[in-house]
Design a protein around this motif. Structure first.
Motif, mmCIF file in Angstrom:
data_model
loop_
_atom_site.group_PDB
_atom_site.id
_atom_site.type_symbol
_atom_site.label_atom_id
_atom_site.label_comp_id
_atom_site.label_asym_id
_atom_site.label_seq_id
_atom_site.Cartn_x
_atom_site.Cartn_y
_atom_site.Cartn_z
ATOM 1 N N SER A 83 -144.664 19.200 -9.045
ATOM 2 C CA SER A 83 -143.794 20.077 -8.273
ATOM 3 C C SER A 83 -142.793 19.238 -7.492
ATOM 4 O O SER A 83 -142.918 18.022 -7.416
ATOM 5 C CB SER A 83 -144.613 20.928 -7.295
ATOM 6 N N SER A 84 -141.821 19.906 -6.887
ATOM 7 C CA SER A 84 -140.882 19.217 -6.003
ATOM 8 C C SER A 84 -141.452 19.197 -4.591
ATOM 9 O O SER A 84 -142.270 20.049 -4.222
ATOM 10 C CB SER A 84 -139.520 19.928 -5.997
ATOM 11 N N SER A 85 -141.027 18.241 -3.785
ATOM 12 C CA SER A 85 -141.518 18.157 -2.417
ATOM 13 C C SER A 85 -141.084 19.374 -1.596
ATOM 14 O O SER A 85 -141.818 19.835 -0.725
ATOM 15 C CB SER A 85 -141.101 16.840 -1.751
ATOM 16 N N ARG A 86 -139.904 19.927 -1.865
ATOM 17 C CA ARG A 86 -139.445 21.146 -1.156
ATOM 18 C C ARG A 86 -140.363 22.330 -1.452
ATOM 19 O O ARG A 86 -140.742 23.075 -0.547
ATOM 20 C CB ARG A 86 -138.006 21.497 -1.541
ATOM 21 N N ASP A 87 -140.704 22.513 -2.721
ATOM 22 C CA ASP A 87 -141.572 23.635 -3.085
ATOM 23 C C ASP A 87 -142.959 23.502 -2.463
ATOM 24 O O ASP A 87 -143.533 24.477 -1.972
ATOM 25 C CB ASP A 87 -141.690 23.762 -4.604
ATOM 26 N N VAL A 88 -143.506 22.298 -2.472
ATOM 27 C CA VAL A 88 -144.835 22.085 -1.894
ATOM 28 C C VAL A 88 -144.774 22.248 -0.374
ATOM 29 O O VAL A 88 -145.686 22.806 0.241
ATOM 30 C CB VAL A 88 -145.419 20.716 -2.292
ATOM 31 N N ASP A 148 -140.421 15.108 -14.464
ATOM 32 C CA ASP A 148 -139.682 14.010 -15.106
ATOM 33 C C ASP A 148 -138.200 14.102 -14.762
ATOM 34 O O ASP A 148 -137.618 15.193 -14.758
ATOM 35 C CB ASP A 148 -139.864 14.044 -16.622
ATOM 36 N N GLY A 149 -137.602 12.958 -14.471
ATOM 37 C CA GLY A 149 -136.190 12.890 -14.139
ATOM 38 C C GLY A 149 -135.870 13.137 -12.692
ATOM 39 O O GLY A 149 -134.717 13.037 -12.279
ATOM 40 N N GLN A 150 -136.865 13.496 -11.872
ATOM 41 C CA GLN A 150 -136.660 13.720 -10.446
ATOM 42 C C GLN A 150 -137.334 12.633 -9.634
ATOM 43 O O GLN A 150 -138.224 11.943 -10.133
ATOM 44 C CB GLN A 150 -137.201 15.087 -10.019
ATOM 45 N N THR A 151 -136.899 12.478 -8.384
ATOM 46 C CA THR A 151 -137.563 11.589 -7.444
ATOM 47 C C THR A 151 -137.982 12.398 -6.226
ATOM 48 O O THR A 151 -137.459 13.482 -5.980
ATOM 49 C CB THR A 151 -136.651 10.418 -7.007
ATOM 50 N N VAL A 152 -138.920 11.867 -5.478
ATOM 51 C CA VAL A 152 -139.422 12.544 -4.283
ATOM 52 C C VAL A 152 -138.304 12.639 -3.252
ATOM 53 O O VAL A 152 -137.629 11.656 -2.963
ATOM 54 C CB VAL A 152 -140.628 11.786 -3.689
ATOM 55 N N GLU A 153 -138.118 13.824 -2.716
ATOM 56 C CA GLU A 153 -137.168 14.026 -1.625
ATOM 57 C C GLU A 153 -137.958 13.878 -0.330
ATOM 58 O O GLU A 153 -138.933 14.602 -0.094
ATOM 59 C CB GLU A 153 -136.554 15.419 -1.727
ATOM 60 N N HIS A 154 -137.554 12.941 0.525
ATOM 61 C CA HIS A 154 -138.267 12.696 1.771
ATOM 62 C C HIS A 154 -137.608 13.439 2.931
ATOM 63 O O HIS A 154 -136.386 13.437 3.053
ATOM 64 C CB HIS A 154 -138.316 11.193 2.081
ATOM 65 N N GLN A 168 -146.962 15.094 -8.299
ATOM 66 C CA GLN A 168 -145.994 14.271 -9.015
ATOM 67 C C GLN A 168 -144.751 15.129 -9.233
ATOM 68 O O GLN A 168 -144.855 16.309 -9.572
ATOM 69 C CB GLN A 168 -146.541 13.827 -10.369
ATOM 70 N N VAL A 169 -143.568 14.538 -9.008
ATOM 71 C CA VAL A 169 -142.332 15.281 -9.262
ATOM 72 C C VAL A 169 -142.120 15.386 -10.766
ATOM 73 O O VAL A 169 -142.589 14.545 -11.532
ATOM 74 C CB VAL A 169 -141.102 14.618 -8.594
#
Length: 187
Positions: free
Chosen positions: A49-54, A180-186, A177-178
């Motif tokens: 998932s994305s960090s925003r969604d979580v 594929d093709g994405q990175t963690v948004e802090h 884990q984000v």
């Protein structure tokens, strides 16, 4: 209302970064975590998932816990933050932490609130991992629970000798884990 201890914690967090604070907290409150698909170093795997969604999901988890408290009071205003998964690539893996406090309108309701949570959390998919006084001089009541479906853990501490008395809540996600093709948004 934010307690002065929380303001100091936020100041420290801003100065040191969430990564420094997240590791000791995770070790302190989540050693009993029971989410599925653990990897070899016992960091619970929660999926992709994305960090925003979580982050939004963990806010909903906190809101659900707030609804179960069942006594009048106020919650501190805080936002979830991104932390690393110990031993994993920080660009691909993350956890979300949401720290907040609940201040009952009446100090006498603090015990009612923690007992209600102990009774209600299991009815809503939570497994109580531990419950009882800690080893501090105040003998604060600690409740730790896992929710496999929501891929979250919570540690709740009844701090009756604080001024003002409060419940201190630490909600944390499993390790995501984000895609594929994405990175963690802090944040």
């Amino acid at each position: 209302m934010v307690h002065s201890d929380e303001v100091r914690l936020l100041d420290v967090k801003n100065k040191l970064g969430s990564h420094v604070l997240a590791i000791p907290l995770a070790l302190a409150i989540l050693t009993g975590c029971n989410m599925t698909d653990k990897n070899s170093d016992d960091v619970p795997s929660a999926g992709m998932s994305s960090s925003r969604d979580v982050s939004q999901a963990m806010e909903k988890v906190s809101s659900g816990i707030y609804d179960l408290i069942g006594v009048k009071g106020k919650a501190s205003s805080s936002r979830p933050f991104v932390a690393e998964c110990s031993g994993k690539d920080t660009k691909k893996y993350f956890r979300i932490f949401h720290w907040w406090s609940f201040y009952p309108t009446s100090a006498s309701d603090l015990g009612v609130a923690i007992e209600r949570l102990k009774a209600e959390l299991p009815k809503h998919g939570w497994t109580i991992v531990s419950y009882g006084p800690d080893t501090s001089k105040n003998k604060n009541i600690n409740l730790t629970a896992d929710n496999d479906k929501q891929k979250a853990d919570v540690n709740i501490v009844q701090m009756s000798k604080n001024d003002p008395p409060k419940l201190s809540l630490h909600v944390v996600s499993g390790c995501y884990q984000v895609p594929d093709g994405q990175t963690v948004e802090h944040f």
